[in-house]
Structure formats: C-alpha cells, structure tokens
Design an enzyme around this catalytic site. Structure first.
Site, short mmCIF file in Angstrom:
data_model
loop_
_atom_site.label_atom_id
_atom_site.label_comp_id
_atom_site.label_asym_id
_atom_site.label_seq_id
_atom_site.Cartn_x
_atom_site.Cartn_y
_atom_site.Cartn_z
N GLY A 10 43.05 11.20 -68.39
CA GLY A 10 43.63 11.71 -67.16
C GLY A 10 42.97 12.98 -66.66
O GLY A 10 42.51 13.82 -67.44
N GLN A 63 40.39 15.90 -57.32
CA GLN A 63 41.50 16.17 -58.23
C GLN A 63 41.28 17.45 -59.03
O GLN A 63 42.20 18.27 -59.19
CB GLN A 63 41.68 14.98 -59.18
CG GLN A 63 42.37 13.79 -58.57
CD GLN A 63 43.83 14.05 -58.29
OE1 GLN A 63 44.66 14.10 -59.20
NE2 GLN A 63 44.17 14.27 -57.04
N GLY A 65 47.74 10.36 -53.02
CA GLY A 65 46.61 11.06 -52.47
C GLY A 65 45.49 11.29 -53.45
O GLY A 65 44.46 11.85 -53.10
N GLY A 111 53.16 14.91 -54.90
CA GLY A 111 54.34 14.77 -55.75
C GLY A 111 54.39 15.82 -56.84
O GLY A 111 55.34 16.58 -56.97
N LEU A 169 35.66 7.72 -63.29
CA LEU A 169 35.62 6.44 -62.60
C LEU A 169 35.07 6.55 -61.19
O LEU A 169 34.36 5.67 -60.72
CB LEU A 169 37.03 5.83 -62.56
CG LEU A 169 37.71 5.63 -63.92
CD1 LEU A 169 39.11 5.05 -63.73
CD2 LEU A 169 36.87 4.72 -64.82
N ASN A 170 35.42 7.64 -60.51
CA ASN A 170 34.96 7.85 -59.14
C ASN A 170 34.68 9.34 -58.97
O ASN A 170 35.62 10.14 -58.87
CB ASN A 170 36.02 7.38 -58.14
CG ASN A 170 35.58 7.54 -56.69
OD1 ASN A 170 34.83 8.44 -56.33
ND2 ASN A 170 36.06 6.65 -55.83
N PRO A 171 33.43 9.75 -58.96
CA PRO A 171 33.11 11.19 -58.89
C PRO A 171 33.69 11.88 -57.66
O PRO A 171 34.04 13.07 -57.73
CB PRO A 171 31.58 11.21 -58.87
CG PRO A 171 31.17 9.91 -59.47
CD PRO A 171 32.22 8.92 -59.09
N LYS A 172 33.80 11.17 -56.55
CA LYS A 172 34.28 11.80 -55.32
C LYS A 172 35.76 12.14 -55.41
O LYS A 172 36.18 13.27 -55.13
CB LYS A 172 34.01 10.88 -54.13
CG LYS A 172 34.25 11.53 -52.79
CD LYS A 172 33.75 10.63 -51.66
CE LYS A 172 33.83 11.35 -50.31
NZ LYS A 172 33.27 10.50 -49.22
N GLU A 200 45.98 16.76 -63.97
CA GLU A 200 46.66 18.01 -64.31
C GLU A 200 45.78 19.04 -65.01
O GLU A 200 46.10 20.23 -65.02
CB GLU A 200 47.90 17.70 -65.16
CG GLU A 200 48.97 17.04 -64.33
CD GLU A 200 50.08 16.41 -65.15
OE1 GLU A 200 51.12 17.04 -65.33
OE2 GLU A 200 49.90 15.25 -65.58
#
Length: 777
Positions: free
Chosen positions: A741, A678, A509, A281, A670-673, A744
């Site tokens: 966050g 990202q 995603g 998006g 929260l989730n290294p993978k 970005e």
C-alpha cells in the site's frame, strides 16, 4: 465499551494470538503469497505504465456524479441541529416555529423518530461500519457537544437551514469529562487496537536505559485533528417499499449496507448503496449518524432526502484523530547501537467507540533495539468519537519516535541517517518474524544522494540567507501491509475478448479503477480498452474496505482467486481438441487474448476460440481469496526515507518548507503517475500535521471551537513546495502483484522530518505540534 464487548474483544485477541503463533511456524508454501504472484515475473507491459486516470475526463468535465448530485423526483433537503452541551438530557425541544416555516415538510427528533436499533460499531463485527454505537434520536440523552438532536426536511436547502435556526432547546446538563489532564490524573487504563493490546515488552528496557552510555528522554504532544475532505459527507436516498436506495460518499459500501440493515431490521440486500466517486475519505467516510438520520427521516416523510453535512456539521458528527501525549526514551552504546527503546503515553477516546490513537505501531518494527517497552494508555472523554485518519498511529507515532532518533544522533555526534542504518533489524524486533521484503537502506541511500544530504551542516543555525535560517532534517516513514478478509470478485469474459471485473471496492481519487484495469489487463492478457472495472456498489461481490492502504492488495487477491477459477473452467471447456489439452491450471497463463502454456507459448488458444467451440457467449466466475494469513507469517511493511529543507524567518518566526523529498520502498509500483500523486498527497497532509493542523477543543464545554477551514488551517498552494518522490520498485514476493500500500505512508515521518529540519535551522526543538511561529519566536 461494555463489559460484554470488552470480554469479546479479549477473547478475540487471545484467539488471534494463538492463531498467529501457528501460522508463523507453517511452511511458506501453505501461506497466501508463499508462491509469488505470476505477474511479478510474467509481464505484458500494462503494469508500471504512467497511465492517466480513466475517470479523469469525467471529473474535469463535471460529468462524474458525486453523492449530493444525484437527482430524485419529489426530493427534500435536510439540515441538522446539534447539541451545545457535552453531557445531559434534553429538557425541552420546541420545534413548532420550525414546522410552521415556509417549505418545511418534517422536523424529526427523538419525539417522533422511528424506533431504530443501535448501529453495530466498527470492528465489532467484520461487516460493521458505524463510527459510534449511540442510538440515533431514540431518547433525550446527550453524549457529546455536537450530537444531532433534530433534523429539518424542506423543499430547498435554504428553507431547511432557516427552519433549523428556529428550533429552541433547553438542557439539563450533567457533569462531563472533557478535560484530558484531569482524566489522566483520575487514572488511565490499557488500550487495544483491532483486538490486540497496545503493549509490547522485550527484555527490561528501563534497566537497560539506566545503564546506557548515552541516552535521551523527551515528551511529545500531538493535538486533535479533524477530517476535511473537499467533498463534504453527503447522502441522497429514497425508500422503495422496504428497500433503501442510497447514493453515498462512502469508502465501505458493503459494510455500510450491512450496518444499516441491522439498524432498520432489514436484510442486507434491502440496502442498496452506490458510491461511484468520492471526493476524499482518509478514513472518515464510513457510516455516521447522518446516514441513519437521513434514512429515518425519509421513511417518516415518505420522500427522497438529500442530506449534505456543512463543514461545521462534519466537525460536529464525524470523528477525527485524537490527541496524544507520548514519552520516548532511547539508550545506546557510543557507536549508536540501541540498547533500550521506550515509547509510551496516553490518548483519549470515548466510551462509545473502539478507536484509540495507536501511536506505538510504527515503533514495533522500526529499529533493532536490544530491549523495548511500548505501551498506550487511554482515558475516556465525553466528546465526538475519534476514528481512523490517514495512518492512524503511524502519523503521530513517527513524529515522536523520529524526533527522538534525531535528538539521540545529535547527542552521539552521529549523522542521523547513519544512526538509523546502524539499527536496521534483520527480523521483526517484537514478533521475530522475517520481513517479507525490506529495502529501506536503499531508499535512504538513493534519497540522500538525490537530496544532497552530504551538504548538510550538523551545527544548528549555521546557515542563514538574509532573514531566513535554513536547515534540513530527515525521518523514517513506515506503514504496515494489510489485507482484510472478506474479499471476493467476479470476472465475466465474453467471446469477443472483453472482460468485466465486479467487486465492491472504492474510488476516492487515488486511481483505483485505473490501476486495477491495468492489473486486470495484465493478468488476462488483454488490452486495457477491453477491460471494464465495476466498483462502488454494495450489490457487487466482496467486502472490501478502502482503508489501511489495503484495498489494492484485497482487490488483487480476490481477482487472483477468480482468475484461477476462470482458468480452470476455460481449460475444462477447451477439451481434448485444444492446443491446451492435458494442461493443468498452474501450467498456463494468459497471453494475447487467450491462454498459453507458460514454457511453450506456441500452445495457445484464444478466449474467443474456446468459448465458440463450447457454444458459449460468456463465462462468469466468482471467488474469494484465502484468509490474509501472510500478515501472521511475515512482517510486512512499506518504508520510506523523508528529507526536508525548512526555513525560519528570524524576524517573524514564520516557518516555511522549501524542499521535500520522499524516497519509498513500497514494493512494485503499479502506476507511477497515480502513485506519485498518492505519495505527494500524503506528504502534503503531513506538512499540515507538522505546521498548522489543530482542532481547538474547549475543555470547559467539550465543544470544537474552530469548525471551518477559515479557522482550522490546512496547507494551501503557498505552503507546499515542489515535492520530489522516488521509489525502489522492488517487488515484494509475498503480496499480490508484488505491491504494498502507498496511500498512507506519505504522511508518516513527514512531521518529524519537518521538525528536525526546523531544529537544524534554528537550534530550537519543538516537541508539541503544530510548529507555529509563536513556538519559534
């Protein structure tokens, strides 16, 4: 924007300013996040695990339904015809041949379209989502080159595409403003972003610059950029009486449902939007004219419609990033202390949207200059409405600012990292607010050590390997923490010890459903397999936008509110016969499938036991979080230190990025993978911004000239080196879960790091993106 809209925006800005001053002075305990989220200190092991995406198996098996894959009985396919002039009127529109073509069910234009209201423009209302405010096919007026003028519905996509080619149109063209330089010469005007002026002043920066012992001034340019998600924008929809059911590629389901309701003069609950999977998006998948066209045509034809924009159609109708001219001037003492920081320039927008490119945003909090002058001016052109595109403002603003910092470091004879660390602010330079958490210095030190920065030569063009000149560069990355109002969540807990979380959030995603399942499991003291996270449906609670890297915080705050309500109700159900009797909600936490006293885990009762005794099969609660006042009380940002190694071929001028490292300070991961993915995705998008992405805009006609991935270049595998990422993982005490966050920040600073590495390799400064080989020969 009309004078009325301008007045509303000004009044809104004044109210926000007054409120911000009051909130800044309030005690911490009054502010959301004033007390750290218990999950920061109380952990069961779900958060921080590198869990694979729970929707991954569906996606790789092709079983995850995207917007253009939902079957509907008796469905027809749509193809849109676009204008070829930038301004004027439709003189004639001959659709007879198209209507007579094989398989055609309907041709809709302004001659026969239903009467529709203008779509409420994004940011004009908390629920508005439209990318432009132009009435859709309501008259013969043309406002940009590429505006939809007709749509064909046919039994197959091929028949619709063919029939569209048979439409004949003539125009009465009018003089259009499509020349950026000419518009600047005619006069600019001040710009606003999210109701606030894009202008900041701290002391007399121009006077301080003139007196500075060392100074630099330079102009930087960034081009237009277009959105290119791999999944094209699409809708599959049908009317059921006066109810509209839409399968969409969407990052604002609740906003878009409300906006479409205004267009068709319906109640919001009559618009049902589902968007379970979105193939990218980045700010583009809100509400655009194709949604309204498909819905209006479906109503007229009384048939379900599938409309998937072609790649060219995305360029014609979906906005992107606008071009900028930026001027940066830096003044410093000989030890590198900044005495003046000036960052100003011009961007372009349209009269029918409210989205300038706010390139000064990162400069507001980056460095502790004694004086500052920050300003964005705008001109209005007859073009497609620009919109949010990954890190709007920060992506291109950090290019100018961080290249200028590199130029100043060279003039001072300082290491670029040392210059940045010397000017680390103790508090927000513009607002004066304390930082909620800022560990960028650690990110710089850790990143420099891993990257091998100490081996860098400060002398440009000093390292050559065969035909290749090799250099390294760095830049600061920064992106603000946002949490938008309107969140709400519902938690339903069964006596079997299973929980369902309902919230109108989105999965594009980035791993939202996976990370939020982890968080819910942690908060409720349940294993992940007993959590169901429902999202992507406008009928679910909340008004959560997937944008501004704020969805995680918004979901987190909403779930916290619902969880607190759930605990209170469970304690009330537990009664006097429970080990929890007499305890208050703030004295208990979730553990081992139930509630326990925080400082005495032996006082524990399972959810099943509580519900069984109360003769309840389930308990369901819904709640909204408080307004996001924390952003007015603290200065809240994610940060990063970006390192690049680049090579330039001395024969061809070809630039290549051969190594990249991003070292991030984004609170708790929260989730290294999924987080690593990202970060890397943002960096890859930044490589495109630096080296190849550019929308070719013909200023004579206002037409985008390269509306395809054959001509608009984005990074492919050969353009992307191995990208290393690392992070501090220090929780922010004032955010949900301690997280900020990450969607970005990866694109910010990347363009500057590449440009600075290329300068270190060649001795040539390129201040005009993209850095193509013709600029290096």
């Amino acid at each position: 924007m009309s004078l009325i809209e301008s007045g509303k925006a000004l009044a809104q800005g004044l109210m926000q300013g007054a409120m911000a001053k009051a909130v800044a002075l309030a005690p911490d305990s009054w502010i959301p996040g004033g007390e750290p989220d218990p999950l920061i200190r109380h952990q069961h092991g779900s958060i921080g695990k590198p869990v694979s995406r729970i929707d991954g198996p569906l996606k790789v098996a092709g079983a995850a339904p995207f917007a253009a894959e939902f079957p509907m009985a008796d469905m027809v396919y749509a193809a849109i015809a676009y204008s070829s002039v930038a301004r004027g009127r439709i003189a004639s529109l001959d659709v007879a041949a198209a209507e007579a073509a094989s398989g055609v069910v309907l041709v809709m234009s302004h001659h026969n379209a239903p009467r529709l209201k203008p779509a409420p423009l994004f940011m004009s209302d908390p629920k508005a989502a439209a990318g432009d405010s132009i009435p859709v096919m309501q008259d013969d007026a043309i406002c940009w080159n590429g505006q939809p003028i007709a749509v064909v519905l046919a039994a197959t996509q091929e028949q619709a595409d063919h029939a569209k080619s048979l439409i004949r149109v003539t125009y009465e063209a009018e003089a259009a403003d499509t020349d950026f330089e000419a518009a600047i010469a005619a006069g600019t005007k001040p710009s606003q972003f999210m109701g606030q002026p894009l202008h900041d002043k701290l002391g007399d920066a121009e006077k301080a610059l003139a007196k500075a012992p060392v100074s630099i001034e330079a102009d930087y340019r960034t081009p237009r950029h277009n959105h290119n998600p791999i999944e094209l924008h699409a809708v599959t929809l049908a009317w059921d009486g006066d109810t509209l059911r839409i399968h969409d590629a969407q990052q604002a389901v609740a906003h878009s449902a409300w906006t479409l309701a205004q267009v068709f003069e319906l109640q919001p609950e009559q618009i049902l939007i589902t968007s379970p999977y979105v193939g990218g998006g980045f700010g583009s998948k809100t509400l655009w004219q194709h949604h309204i066209i498909a819905a209006a045509a479906a109503r007229l034809a009384q048939r379900p419609v599938r409309l998937m924009l072609t790649r060219e159609g995305v360029y014609r109708t979906v906005g992107g990033r606008s071009l900028t001219q930026q001027h940066v001037a830096l003044g410093a003492e000989k030890d590198g202390t900044l005495t003046a920081l000036i960052h100003r320039g011009v961007t372009a927008k349209t009269a029918h949207n409210v989205m300038p490119e706010p390139f000064i945003l990162p400069t507001r909090s980056a460095y502790a200059a004694r004086t500052m002058l920050l300003d964005v001016q705008q001109v209005e052109l007859d073009m497609i409405s620009n919109t949010f595109m990954r890190a709007p403002g920060e992506a291109v603003g950090t290019f100018a600012l961080e290249c200028a910092m590199d130029e100043l470091a060279e003039k001072l004879g300082m290491d670029p990292i040392d210059l940045r660390l010397r000017n680390e602010p103790e508090k927000d330079p513009i607002s004066g607010l304390p930082f909620s958490s800022r560990h960028i210095a650690q990110a710089w030190r850790d990143g420099a050590a891993r990257f091998g920065w100490d081996a860098r030569s400060a002398v440009p063009a000093a390292r050559r390997e065969g035909e290749w000149l090799v250099g390294v560069g760095c830049a600061t990355a920064t992106y603000p923490y946002y949490r938008m109002p309107g969140g709400a969540a519902r938690i339903t807990l069964s006596r079997e010890g299973e929980a369902t979380i309902d919230i109108a959030a989105h999965e594009m995603g980035m791993g939202t459903s996976t990370a939020q399942t982890q968080v819910a499991a942690e908060r409720l003291g349940l294993p992940m397999e007993r959590i169901r996270f429902n999202y992507g449906d406008s009928t679910l609670p909340g008004l959560v936008l997937a944008g501004g890297s704020q969805q995680t915080a918004s979901i987190g705050a909403a779930v916290i509110a619902a969880y607190n309500k759930l605990v209170a109700e469970l304690l009330a159900l537990a009664g006097n016969d429970s080990p929890l009797a007499g305890l208050k909600p703030d004295e208990v936490g979730s553990q081992d499938g139930g509630l326990a006293k925080l400082d005495d885990p032996s006082r524990h009762e399972s959810y099943a036991s509580i519900l069984n005794r109360a003769q309840r099969t389930t308990i369901s609660v819904e709640a909204e979080p408080p307004q996001p006042l924390e952003t007015m009380h603290w200065s809240m940002h994610s940060h990063g230190a970006m390192f690049c190694e680049a090579r330039v071929n001395v024969v061809t001028g070809e630039p290549r990025v051969t190594r990249f490292l991003g070292s991030f300070d984004c609170g708790r991961i929260l989730n290294p993978k999924t987080a690593a993915s990202q970060f890397r995705g943002g960096i890859i998008m930044g490589l495109g911004l630096a080296l190849m992405e550019e929308t070719q805009f013909d200023e004579r006609s206002g037409r985008i000239m390269n509306p395809s991935l054959a001509e608009y270049h984005v990074p492919v595998h050969m353009d992307v080196p191995e990208i290393d990422v690392m992070w501090t993982d220090i929780p922010d005490p004032h955010t949900p879960m301690g997280a900020r966050g990450i969607g970005e920040i990866g694109i910010t600073g990347t363009g500057a790091a590449v440009a600075n590495a290329i300068y270190n390799a060649t001795g040539k400064r390129v201040r005009d993106l993209p850095i193509t080989l013709d600029k290096l020969l």
